[in-house]
Write an enzyme that holds these catalytic residues in place. Structure first.
Site: not given
Length: 216
Positions: A36, A62-64
């Site tokens: 990530r 950017i999503s969790q």
């Protein structure tokens, strides 16, 4: 050669995800195998496996990791699947999907984000992903039908073009609702009928385009 140690924050995250009911090991392995930090602005790289969304520029995030894992699990991706992602953003969700599906088609409205995502995906050797700049609210008809569709931006309603591009038995996962608060929905197509499940609150950046929010 020794295998790289798994970062403690990632191990803790995986334990939390399993505890929250995400038990598909293919999904968890795909998440863990995708660095990530590569998809984050440099100043956030050391916090890559904290379960937070981060800004990536152009008003996007950017999503969790937990959200990525949950949406991916809900889509029930199979190795033979063709998948459409609407909202490429950093490319992280597409990278996770690429480890699970045969083909991933992902669309992004911001050219700079699409370019960055292509570079990251190429760096990881994920050659089964195609990134295109276009109005994602209309889907990508040229490669339809799709076995799974993930909408990673909030829509006022599920766009009809996406429903039409869903294959028989296909799964669509999307946040639907108001600008500031949405509900995650999962839709399964059976012929010309669609079964919808509502799966609790969500919060995403808005989908912009013909079938999205009018922000003008």
């Amino acid at each position: 050669m020794r295998a790289a140690a798994v970062p403690l924050p990632l191990l803790q995250l995986l334990a939390r995800l399993r505890g929250a009911g995400i038990t598909d090991e293919r999904v968890l392995q795909a998440l863990a195998a995708t660095p990530r930090e590569l998809f984050l602005p440099q100043e956030f790289a050391s916090r890559a496996w904290e379960d937070f969304a981060f800004e990536i520029g152009f008003g996007q995030t950017i999503s969790q990791p937990s959200v990525v894992a949950r949406m991916t699990a809900l889509a029930e991706i199979r190795p033979s699947d063709r998948v459409l992602e609407v909202g490429t953003g950093s490319g992280f969700q597409a990278a996770v999907l690429a480890r699970l599906a045969r083909f991933v088609f992902t669309v992004e409205r911001v050219p700079a984000l699409a370019l960055q995502a292509r570079k990251r995906l190429a760096l990881l050797g994920l050659t089964n992903v195609t990134v295109q700049v276009m109005d994602g609210s209309l889907g990508w008809k040229a490669h339809a039908p799709y076995d799974a569709i993930l909408l990673t931006a909030a829509a006022p309603a599920v766009p009809q073009p996406l429903l039409q591009q869903l294959a028989e038995g296909g799964r669509l996962v999307a946040p639907v609702g108001e600008l500031r608060q949405q509900e995650l929905v999962r839709i399964v197509r059976q012929g010309e009928s669609y079964t919808e499940e509502r799966l609790g609150p969500a919060s995403f950046v808005p989908l912009v385009g013909k079938e999205g929010f009018d922000l003008s």
